[in-house]
Design a protein around this motif. Structure first.
Motif, PDB file in Angstrom:
ATOM      1  N   PHE A  41      17.724   6.798  87.032  1.00  0.00           N
ATOM      2  CA  PHE A  41      17.935   6.667  85.694  1.00  0.00           C
ATOM      3  C   PHE A  41      19.462   7.321  85.440  1.00  0.00           C
ATOM      4  CE2 PHE A  41      17.598   7.737  81.270  1.00  0.00           C
ATOM      5  CZ  PHE A  41      17.183   6.815  80.719  1.00  0.00           C
ATOM      6  N   PRO A  42      19.945   8.408  85.683  1.00  0.00           N
ATOM      7  CA  PRO A  42      21.065   8.908  85.164  1.00  0.00           C
ATOM      8  C   PRO A  42      22.082   7.879  86.055  1.00  0.00           C
ATOM      9  CG  PRO A  42      19.760  10.722  86.351  1.00  0.00           C
ATOM     10  CD  PRO A  42      19.032   9.546  86.420  1.00  0.00           C
ATOM     11  N   ILE A  63      15.811  -1.437  81.940  1.00  0.00           N
ATOM     12  CA  ILE A  63      15.308  -1.679  80.339  1.00  0.00           C
ATOM     13  C   ILE A  63      15.303  -0.415  79.792  1.00  0.00           C
ATOM     14  CG2 ILE A  63      13.214  -2.136  79.196  1.00  0.00           C
ATOM     15  CD1 ILE A  63      12.741  -4.448  81.246  1.00  0.00           C
ATOM     16  N   LEU A  64      14.645   0.772  80.225  1.00  0.00           N
ATOM     17  CA  LEU A  64      14.822   2.225  79.790  1.00  0.00           C
ATOM     18  C   LEU A  64      16.055   2.614  79.334  1.00  0.00           C
ATOM     19  CD1 LEU A  64      11.539   3.542  81.370  1.00  0.00           C
ATOM     20  CD2 LEU A  64      11.649   2.620  79.067  1.00  0.00           C
ATOM     21  N   ALA A  65      16.775   2.451  80.527  1.00  0.00           N
ATOM     22  CA  ALA A  65      18.288   3.107  80.313  1.00  0.00           C
ATOM     23  C   ALA A  65      18.975   2.348  79.315  1.00  0.00           C
ATOM     24  CB  ALA A  65      19.173   3.015  81.551  1.00  0.00           C
ATOM     25  N   PRO A  79      18.908   1.214  75.890  1.00  0.00           N
ATOM     26  CA  PRO A  79      19.028   1.701  74.892  1.00  0.00           C
ATOM     27  C   PRO A  79      19.658   2.856  74.814  1.00  0.00           C
ATOM     28  CG  PRO A  79      16.810   1.082  75.223  1.00  0.00           C
ATOM     29  CD  PRO A  79      17.653   0.926  76.244  1.00  0.00           C
ATOM     30  N   CYS A  80      19.362   3.710  75.718  1.00  0.00           N
ATOM     31  CA  CYS A  80      20.192   5.144  75.973  1.00  0.00           C
ATOM     32  C   CYS A  80      21.866   4.775  76.267  1.00  0.00           C
ATOM     33  CB  CYS A  80      19.439   5.790  76.971  1.00  0.00           C
ATOM     34  SG  CYS A  80      20.161   7.460  77.194  1.00  0.00           S
ATOM     35  N   ARG A 115      21.790  -7.753  64.157  1.00  0.00           N
ATOM     36  CA  ARG A 115      22.026  -6.519  64.978  1.00  0.00           C
ATOM     37  C   ARG A 115      21.343  -6.904  66.412  1.00  0.00           C
ATOM     38  NH1 ARG A 115      22.267  -1.077  62.687  1.00  0.00           N
ATOM     39  NH2 ARG A 115      21.991  -0.438  64.951  1.00  0.00           N
ATOM     40  N   TYR A 157      15.902   8.374  70.612  1.00  0.00           N
ATOM     41  CA  TYR A 157      15.819   7.783  72.069  1.00  0.00           C
ATOM     42  C   TYR A 157      16.751   8.459  73.187  1.00  0.00           C
ATOM     43  CZ  TYR A 157      14.907   4.637  75.968  1.00  0.00           C
ATOM     44  OH  TYR A 157      14.249   4.054  76.908  1.00  0.00           O
ATOM     45  N   ILE A 158      17.906   8.597  72.690  1.00  0.00           N
ATOM     46  CA  ILE A 158      18.891   9.555  73.493  1.00  0.00           C
ATOM     47  C   ILE A 158      17.987  10.750  73.914  1.00  0.00           C
ATOM     48  CG2 ILE A 158      20.842  10.745  73.826  1.00  0.00           C
ATOM     49  CD1 ILE A 158      22.228   8.697  72.095  1.00  0.00           C
ATOM     50  N   PHE A 177      27.691   3.426  71.314  1.00  0.00           N
ATOM     51  CA  PHE A 177      28.274   2.878  69.973  1.00  0.00           C
ATOM     52  C   PHE A 177      27.846   4.121  69.043  1.00  0.00           C
ATOM     53  CE2 PHE A 177      27.712  -1.139  72.547  1.00  0.00           C
ATOM     54  CZ  PHE A 177      28.921  -1.154  72.330  1.00  0.00           C
ATOM     55  N   LYS A 178      26.929   4.893  69.290  1.00  0.00           N
ATOM     56  CA  LYS A 178      26.176   5.621  68.054  1.00  0.00           C
ATOM     57  C   LYS A 178      26.893   7.297  67.847  1.00  0.00           C
ATOM     58  CE  LYS A 178      24.156   2.283  66.684  1.00  0.00           C
ATOM     59  NZ  LYS A 178      24.816   1.261  65.592  1.00  0.00           N
ATOM     60  N   LEU A 179      27.532   7.476  69.033  1.00  0.00           N
ATOM     61  CA  LEU A 179      27.897   8.888  69.103  1.00  0.00           C
ATOM     62  C   LEU A 179      29.342   9.108  68.912  1.00  0.00           C
ATOM     63  CD1 LEU A 179      25.742  10.517  72.231  1.00  0.00           C
ATOM     64  CD2 LEU A 179      25.322  10.349  69.751  1.00  0.00           C
ATOM     65  N   VAL A 232      15.093  13.497  81.758  1.00  0.00           N
ATOM     66  CA  VAL A 232      15.879  13.701  82.793  1.00  0.00           C
ATOM     67  C   VAL A 232      15.769  15.326  83.265  1.00  0.00           C
ATOM     68  CG1 VAL A 232      18.468  14.057  83.544  1.00  0.00           C
ATOM     69  CG2 VAL A 232      17.510  11.860  82.543  1.00  0.00           C
ATOM     70  N   LEU A 239      17.737   5.155  67.704  1.00  0.00           N
ATOM     71  CA  LEU A 239      18.344   5.252  68.884  1.00  0.00           C
ATOM     72  C   LEU A 239      18.842   6.566  69.179  1.00  0.00           C
ATOM     73  CD1 LEU A 239      20.622   2.294  68.294  1.00  0.00           C
ATOM     74  CD2 LEU A 239      18.989   2.574  70.263  1.00  0.00           C
ATOM     75  N   LYS A 240      19.331   7.535  68.358  1.00  0.00           N
ATOM     76  CA  LYS A 240      19.756   8.558  68.752  1.00  0.00           C
ATOM     77  C   LYS A 240      18.446   9.751  69.250  1.00  0.00           C
ATOM     78  CE  LYS A 240      23.648   9.559  65.922  1.00  0.00           C
ATOM     79  NZ  LYS A 240      24.389   9.662  64.596  1.00  0.00           N
ATOM     80  N   TYR A 272      23.502   2.224  75.452  1.00  0.00           N
ATOM     81  CA  TYR A 272      23.823   1.444  74.176  1.00  0.00           C
ATOM     82  C   TYR A 272      24.225   2.734  73.084  1.00  0.00           C
ATOM     83  CZ  TYR A 272      23.796  -1.718  70.023  1.00  0.00           C
ATOM     84  OH  TYR A 272      24.396  -2.403  69.005  1.00  0.00           O
ATOM     85  N   ALA A 273      23.291   3.319  72.865  1.00  0.00           N
ATOM     86  CA  ALA A 273      23.128   4.590  71.684  1.00  0.00           C
ATOM     87  C   ALA A 273      24.639   5.131  71.968  1.00  0.00           C
ATOM     88  CB  ALA A 273      22.021   5.242  71.433  1.00  0.00           C
ATOM     89  N   ILE A 274      24.743   5.967  73.376  1.00  0.00           N
ATOM     90  CA  ILE A 274      25.658   6.616  73.777  1.00  0.00           C
ATOM     91  C   ILE A 274      26.962   6.029  73.511  1.00  0.00           C
ATOM     92  CG2 ILE A 274      26.783   7.983  75.382  1.00  0.00           C
ATOM     93  CD1 ILE A 274      24.138   8.532  76.687  1.00  0.00           C
ATOM     94  N   ASN A 297      25.784  -4.506  59.268  1.00  0.00           N
ATOM     95  CA  ASN A 297      24.524  -4.403  60.163  1.00  0.00           C
ATOM     96  C   ASN A 297      23.945  -3.145  60.271  1.00  0.00           C
ATOM     97  OD1 ASN A 297      23.852  -6.943  60.514  1.00  0.00           O
ATOM     98  ND2 ASN A 297      25.673  -7.360  61.799  1.00  0.00           N
TER      99      ASN A 297
END
Lengths: 279, 281
Positions: B162-163, B82-84, B86-87, B191, A22-23, B93-95, A30, A19-20, B89-91, A10
């Motif tokens: 948010f933080p 909702i805004l937090a 994806p952030c 996904r 978006y981070i 699983f994607k970092l 912030v 996604l990155k 999630y990405a931190i 996937n």
């Protein structure tokens, strides 16, 4: 490291990059106000906006020339240091109690120890003001200290409790078996082991107290702390002086936090290397 | 095997207990008593009179403020979550591990900057001649009135929670059993579907608790509604500061504060129930 083999079905580069991205956006949101405050504290314009005016230290000079700001800073520092010490002592006691003892009503004890930060500060401020003025303790630095310890002690307790949970539970009984009294064990085993967390808690609670304005606003009376002064600026003539004070307090707080971070991670890693990779 | 009560044990356990009883529990209890006191000629006197309760609850202004505050806080909790997500999630699983540690460290920094200063900073962005309107002007748009709107209040609430929400969501996401996700993928679950049917349910407790904290923080905040929202709509926190700071109407402020605590307790209880629904320990 997640199992990349199975996930590859996937995986899509596009989504990963989105996604990155978006981070980055999230961190931009912030840090935008923090960065702007820093930049505009050095900017000459009375009403800050872009394009930037010229570089200037006038806001710092204005702040430095204000005796009330100095008084506020002194109050903030005194309150912060006292709050840090008392909160850390109380928090250490509570953390050790939770670590070592089982007793009826422990849930209630822990609730009391951890709940205060979840009560909205405005309600806490009102309750403190009404109660402390009833017992003639309101309107001075002492009342701010009392109120801040209530809010800060739970943070100290959490930090020290975390450290205690990394300690080998056999260590304390071992010291007793070797003939050390409880007090001696405390002094020579427990305190040295938790020292980084104790210092960390000290700095963190100080930093929390430095920035707290709502409860302090309610109970401080004429002995305003610096954040309460900022609130005053915000209520009156809004002025870039806020940025100058904000940047100064930010540097102060961050120094404390980074010190705490170094203590907590550096020392912890030496004592127990494997404790770090918990994932 | 060990004595349950010893001088040694009490030395460590009692100080915090006494402090929190004296300066946390008693003030809150005193608030209850205070709400039944009466005020005559700007002087409070101990009493047992329900006049404050009936006065406050009889006012349309109070209920409007209550509704507005609840709606704003609920909206802020939903929006922040909702805004937090994806952030977080990405931190999670994607970092890489190193990048994640940095991400966490950076998210902690806002806790140690003054919330007031950040709110003032948003004024610089949102005012009529502020950064955003100037930028919009470059492409021939605006200026739009951004400050003193509900949207600006939301920006303030986001700044506040948010933080924390990202961190709480992140901690629940990091501890998800990754074999579950792999299993879903192996069974050809897409996904997006995996996120909604595996990730979110597994992390439910953390996600709900995070939303709860966003609600609590926004519900009690008086800075954003005043300095970004322009005091309109009036929230309960604004009512409390006004009632306390102008005149001696502390008993009425106590009524508002107790109503807020009651609401928060109900919301927190409902949220925790929902979070642990169907989970047996």
């Amino acid at each position: 490291m997640s199992g990349s083999g199975a996930e590859s079905i996937n995986r899509s580069r596009g989504v990963d990059w989105a996604l990155k991205g978006y981070i980055l956006l999230a961190y931009l949101f912030v840090f935008a106000p923090i960065a702007a405050s820093f930049v505009f504290s050095f900017n000459s314009d009375r009403f800050p906006s872009i394009p930037l005016g010229s570089f200037s230290l006038e806001w710092y000079e204005a702040v430095a020339a204000d005796p009330l700001v100095w008084q506020g800073l002194r109050n903030t520092l005194v309150v912060g240091v006292v709050v840090g010490v008392i909160s850390t002592l109380l928090g250490f006691g509570a953390a050790y109690t939770d670590y070592r003892y089982k007793f009826a009503g422990k849930q209630v004890y822990l609730a009391l120890a951890l709940l205060p930060p979840t009560i909205p500060v405005i309600i806490l401020g009102l309750a403190m003001l009404a109660y402390l003025s009833r017992i003639n303790l309101s309107g001075n630095a002492l009342s701010v200290i009392i109120a801040h310890v209530v809010v800060c002690a739970p943070f100290a307790m959490a930090i020290i409790r975390l450290r205690l949970s990394q300690m080998d539970p056999a260590l304390e009984p071992a010291a007793w078996n070797l003939g050390a009294s409880e007090w001696k064990t405390m002094r020579h085993v427990i305190v040295p082991f938790t020292k980084p967390a104790i210092l960390g808690a000290l700095f963190i609670t100080m930093a929390v107290s430095f920035d707290e304005f709502a409860v302090a606003w309610f109970v401080s009376g004429l002995n305003e702390t610096l954040p309460v002064k900022v609130l005053g600026f915000l209520q009156g003539q809004v002025s870039p002086r806020i940025n100058a004070i904000g940047t100064f307090v930010f540097v102060l707080s961050m120094t404390l936090v980074i010190l705490a971070q170094l203590l907590l991670s550096g020392k912890g890693a030496n004592d127990r290397a494997p404790a770090d990779d918990k994932e | 095997m060990r004595r349950p009560v010893s001088l040694y044990g009490l030395t460590f356990s009692l100080p915090l207990l006494i402090w929190q009883l004296l300066f946390f529990v008693f003030p809150l209890l005193f608030l209850v008593a205070l709400s039944f006191w009466t005020v005559k000629n700007f002087v409070m006197s101990p009493d047992f009179d329900t006049v404050n309760w009936t006065t406050m609850y009889g006012r349309a202004v109070f209920w409007q403020a209550y509704g507005a505050t609840f709606a704003l806080a609920a909206g802020a909790a939903a929006l922040t979550s909702i805004l937090a997500f994806p952030c977080a999630y990405a931190i999670a699983f994607k970092l890489s591990d190193t990048a994640r540690r940095w991400a966490v460290f950076l998210m902690v920094i806002p806790f140690f900057t003054s919330y007031l200063v950040r709110v003032y900073s948003w004024q610089i962005f949102l005012s009529d001649n502020g950064i955003i309107n100037v930028m919009l002007g470059w492409i021939g748009l605006g200026p739009y009135p951004l400050l003193n709107t509900v949207g600006a209040t939301m920006v303030g609430y986001l700044t506040l929670s948010f933080p924390l929400v990202v961190l709480l969501q992140l901690f629940s996401l990091v501890f998800i059993d990754r074999t579950l996700i792999e299993a879903a993928h192996n069974m050809r679950c897409g996904r997006v579907r995996t996120v909604f049917e595996v990730v979110i349910p597994s992390a439910r407790v953390g996600l709900v608790i995070a939303a709860l904290f966003a609600f609590i923080l926004s519900f009690g905040d008086f800075v954003s509604p005043i300095y970004l929202g322009g005091g309109d709509p009036t929230t309960l926190s604004i009512l409390i500061t006004d009632t306390t700071k102008s005149g001696q109407q502390w008993p009425r402020a106590a009524v508002i504060a107790l109503t807020m605590i009651g609401t928060l307790m109900v919301v927190a209880f409902a949220a925790v129930q929902f979070a642990y629904k169907g989970k047996t320990k």
